[in-house]
Enzyme design. Structure first.
Site: not given
Length: 209
Positions: A41, A45, A69, A129
């Site tokens: 993953e 960011r 994200t 998640k």
């Protein structure tokens, strides 16, 4: 590999990766794959995240590369264009969920409560998640949800470490965990990718054992 369930079944944990320097992307991915952790993953960011996904996709055919994200429709489009085969988000805002459905992107939407879990399961999401895992109640919270919601599966992330990951994986509603401990910043910054491979192997041995 087209479903979230298949992706999550590929390894006992999904490394959550923050790429700060593009040149670290490929050696880091190769180190983790060599260590037995092929599902990656790459979090959105940093400014180089999308380029990192492209680079890993091109150079590491054995890696199953996803983007983390995700926050809106623009992220869904950008990550798929970069080559992501799955997406992850800390939450589940309506705009993002609709974009994921339109794109048919295998997706782990963020969920922290029974209501969120029920709503996402009703929309067809097979694995959620659970985030932030430790802050949201950890193992006791997921254990409590396993009886009334036995069909809802989770990937807990947030405060998960080698010390507590096995406790999560022992639950019937947990299929894999997410964590960053196998790729600590200090090792990446030092270029010590052999140490990262060692951490990955230790994680696989401990979590599969």
């Amino acid at each position: 590999m087209t479903s979230v369930s298949e992706i999550c079944a590929a390894a006992p944990m999904i490394p959550v990766i923050v790429i700060k320097r593009l040149e670290d992307a490929v050696p880091l991915a190769k180190a983790l794959v060599e260590g037995g952790l092929p599902v990656l993953e790459i979090t959105l960011r940093t400014p180089v995240a999308l380029d990192a996904i492209r680079a890993i996709k091109d150079a590491c055919p054995d890696a199953i590369v996803g983007a983390g994200t995700l926050r809106g429709a623009h992220d869904v489009e950008a990550t798929m264009e970069a080559g992501s085969v799955f997406g992850v988000s800390p939450g589940s805002p309506a705009e993002l969920i609709e974009a994921v459905k339109r794109a048919n992107l295998p997706f782990l939407p963020g969920s922290a409560t029974p209501t969120e879990a029920m709503e996402l399961a009703d929309q067809g999401f097979e694995v959620l998640k659970f985030f932030p895992a430790e802050a949201a109640g950890g193992v006791p919270m997921l254990k409590s949800m396993s009886s009334p919601l036995p069909d809802v599966k989770f990937c807990p992330t947030g405060g998960v470490s080698l010390d507590n990951a096995r406790n999560y994986l022992a639950l019937p509603n947990v299929v894999t965990v997410g964590g960053s401990w196998v790729a600590p910043d200090k090792l990446v910054e030092a270029g010590d990718f052999a140490a990262i491979t060692k951490l990955a192997k230790e994680a696989v041995a401990a979590l599969k054992g």
